[in-house]
Design an enzyme around this catalytic site. Structure first.
Site, PDB file in Angstrom:
ATOM      1  N   ALA A  91       0.623  -1.255  -0.013  1.00  0.00           N
ATOM      2  CA  ALA A  91       0.066   0.047   0.195  1.00  0.00           C
ATOM      3  C   ALA A  91       0.956   1.211   0.087  1.00  0.00           C
ATOM      4  O   ALA A  91       1.963   1.319   0.795  1.00  0.00           O
ATOM      5  CB  ALA A  91      -0.801   0.034   1.209  1.00  0.00           C
ATOM      6  N   CYS A 133      22.563  -4.511  -6.581  1.00  0.00           N
ATOM      7  CA  CYS A 133      21.493  -5.427  -7.412  1.00  0.00           C
ATOM      8  C   CYS A 133      21.252  -7.055  -6.751  1.00  0.00           C
ATOM      9  O   CYS A 133      22.147  -7.638  -6.672  1.00  0.00           O
ATOM     10  CB  CYS A 133      22.016  -5.692  -8.907  1.00  0.00           C
ATOM     11  SG  CYS A 133      21.102  -6.676  -9.593  1.00  0.00           S
ATOM     12  N   HIS A 144      15.948 -10.207 -16.473  1.00  0.00           N
ATOM     13  CA  HIS A 144      15.216 -11.229 -15.922  1.00  0.00           C
ATOM     14  C   HIS A 144      13.547 -11.279 -16.426  1.00  0.00           C
ATOM     15  O   HIS A 144      13.336 -10.331 -17.138  1.00  0.00           O
ATOM     16  CB  HIS A 144      14.867 -10.913 -14.598  1.00  0.00           C
ATOM     17  CG  HIS A 144      14.012  -9.710 -14.140  1.00  0.00           C
ATOM     18  ND1 HIS A 144      14.708  -8.373 -14.370  1.00  0.00           N
ATOM     19  CD2 HIS A 144      12.825  -9.268 -13.707  1.00  0.00           C
ATOM     20  CE1 HIS A 144      13.979  -7.563 -14.122  1.00  0.00           C
ATOM     21  NE2 HIS A 144      12.785  -7.868 -13.701  1.00  0.00           N
ATOM     22  N   GLN A 168       9.510 -12.918 -15.614  1.00  0.00           N
ATOM     23  CA  GLN A 168       8.638 -13.331 -14.391  1.00  0.00           C
ATOM     24  C   GLN A 168       7.560 -14.291 -14.505  1.00  0.00           C
ATOM     25  O   GLN A 168       7.250 -14.479 -15.888  1.00  0.00           O
ATOM     26  CB  GLN A 168       8.164 -11.893 -13.759  1.00  0.00           C
ATOM     27  CG  GLN A 168       8.950 -10.723 -13.462  1.00  0.00           C
ATOM     28  CD  GLN A 168       8.207  -9.677 -12.844  1.00  0.00           C
ATOM     29  OE1 GLN A 168       7.947  -9.635 -12.040  1.00  0.00           O
ATOM     30  NE2 GLN A 168       8.551  -8.625 -13.666  1.00  0.00           N
TER      31      GLN A 168
END
Lengths: 330, 330
Positions: free
Chosen positions: B21, B43, B169, B171
């Site tokens: 939030a 990183c 990357h 996902q």
């Protein structure tokens, strides 16, 4: 002229705007391009530059002034780089896979004020009323063209929301087919009506007024709230209290009410989020539709990026609850 | 934990990620935020920093090395800020308007190489094969969880496409409901099969190979083309030549073929458009679906802004013909 093509699997329509065809070099670093500003530049929407737009199709003007000259307070002109064009006969071709149409329709710009630097929420109520009246005027004028099935009125604010000129303006695009999003909403409304015998948007409004937690602002004619399944942080819907299918049915009293709530809501967004980019979109029933609908406005702040997950699934990730968004905007 | 909410009109699902939030101040100027780079920073995906991610769920590693230590070539870890979470019992609540579920599912990151500065198209073919194998491995592992209905594999490249970390990357997000976009595609495939007794994606492929004008690259197992109704400039679909419903059915020979065509296509995009931002999304049948489908990959370069018209209508304006995009990429 532009060409419409339909995705055979999903039914999504695409305007292939061949006239504006671009080469790969035109796209390089386009993401970093800023909105064209007046600084050292030229604004085609400013008074005095009327000849640099196509001839106006509507304007509120001082008595005694001529079209395409100074003296206007709101001015509507065809978009110079129109996605769809009026005045041509529709042609449709279809085979077992592909459906295509020529780009019949309209694409207009509503120049909301002569003042280049004006902030939308700071327009006077009187001026905001004229903007909404201009929307209604063009919405109804286009309804008489039998080739046009739907008119989308929208407002892009800020470069991240796709605004390419800084001078306050909204736009409309009139399409020769009913867009997919509207078909889906009509279907949703129909399904609810079949099951419960009621308008789902009226029911949503009742529920929001009852629960109160997502209400941002309520006036005599309109209610603004952050919807239960908000896709974006600070997403806001503005719905007329009266069940009304088409935007064209809006009354004078409602026009004043809409002008007031637009000022209020865009002002609160500006103050709470320091002038965020947003898209404002009007959803209405298609022209001549006999299906139940309830027109409304959706304001979609562009604070998060729509990325691979959203594009793949049509699922959205919203890092903020609509309840907290509404609380911050109240 | 995150909560899923369904829009009652359109059926769009939203993940309200309450854990992350945010306050209004978090969004101010968020549009200007750049991708976090390693410069002067840290990183979490680089070798040596394995402890800064949640424990790995899969990796290709040198023999003798331990999980969550160096020695890996591809490494899969749960997303630290997961949109959906595994290991909880699903709960669903529904009334006449609202449907909600708890955020059951999975959200994982596939770290594609130990090299922070590597460009995706310049990974060796061997390394690209490992990436695709890792996708398949996790896709299949998640299929055994009966709570999960769909796994979305995707890759966001560049900040404009929503990538928040520079290290290469991809996902995956596994969802407890079948996403709307996939339901629509299944419906489109079903309709075509009912009318013509054929897979619409097989037919599209045949048509593209016959017309040739939109083909970008064709190999033994896959064909890449700019679709007829491309929503975006340089949009590319990669479809297996063999009719195959689910990505999990991909063979070893096909994995090598997919690795090769991904290298080729992302390399051409990089060269033709100077490393444009893009979203790469894998579309596949839901787990255990008995409906016809044909899995494929869509690459959506982020060169134009999606604005009010698109959000209102689901119509897209593409300023470039797919035929010229394909020609430029050939």
């Amino acid at each position: 002229m532009p060409e419409l093509r339909k995705d055979p699997v999903t039914g999504t329509w695409v305007v292939i705007a061949t006239e504006r065809a671009k080469r790969p070099s035109d796209f390089v670093k386009s993401g970093e391009k800023e909105t064209d500003t007046k600084k050292g530049g030229f604004c085609p929407f400013c008074p005095g530059n009327e000849k640099s737009t196509p001839p106006e199709v509507f304007a509120f003007r001082e008595e005694g002034t001529n079209p395409d000259e100074e003296g206007w307070s709101v001015r509507v002109v065809p978009n110079k780089f129109a996605a769809l064009e009026p005045g041509v006969a529709p042609e449709r071709h279809e085979d077992s896979l592909h459906e295509t149409m020529n780009g019949v329709g309209a694409h207009e710009v509503i120049i909301e004020t002569p003042e280049h630097e004006a902030a939308f929420p700071e327009l006077s109520l009187e001026q905001m009323v004229r903007v909404v009246e201009a929307w209604k005027e063009r919405y109804q004028a286009l309804s008489t063209d039998k080739k046009i099935r739907y008119t989308q009125i929208f407002r892009n604010h800020g470069p991240e929301a796709g605004a390419s000129l800084e001078h306050p303006h909204s736009q409309l695009i009139a399409t020769p087919v009913v867009p997919k999003t509207i078909l889906e909403e009509l279907e949703g409304v129909h399904k609810y009506d079949t099951n419960f015998g009621k308008c789902i948007y009226c029911e949503l409004l009742n529920r929001e007024l009852l629960e109160e937690t997502r209400i941002v602002y309520a006036s005599a004619h309109f209610v603004a709230f952050c919807p239960y399944a908000s896709r974006f942080p600070f997403e806001i819907w503005i719905i007329p209290r009266q069940h009304q299918e088409e935007f064209g049915e809006i009354s004078s009293a409602q026009i004043e009410g809409l002008a007031g709530i637009l000022k209020e809501i865009t002002g609160r967004l500006r103050n709470t989020l320091q002038d965020p980019p947003y898209n404002l979109v009007l959803h209405t029933a298609p022209y001549g539709s006999d299906k139940m609908y309830h027109w409304h406005i959706e304001i979609l702040p562009r604070l998060t990026k729509v990325a691979g997950f959203e594009w793949g699934t049509g699922f959205y990730i919203n890092p903020t609850t609509p309840e907290s968004s509404a609380e911050n905007l109240r």
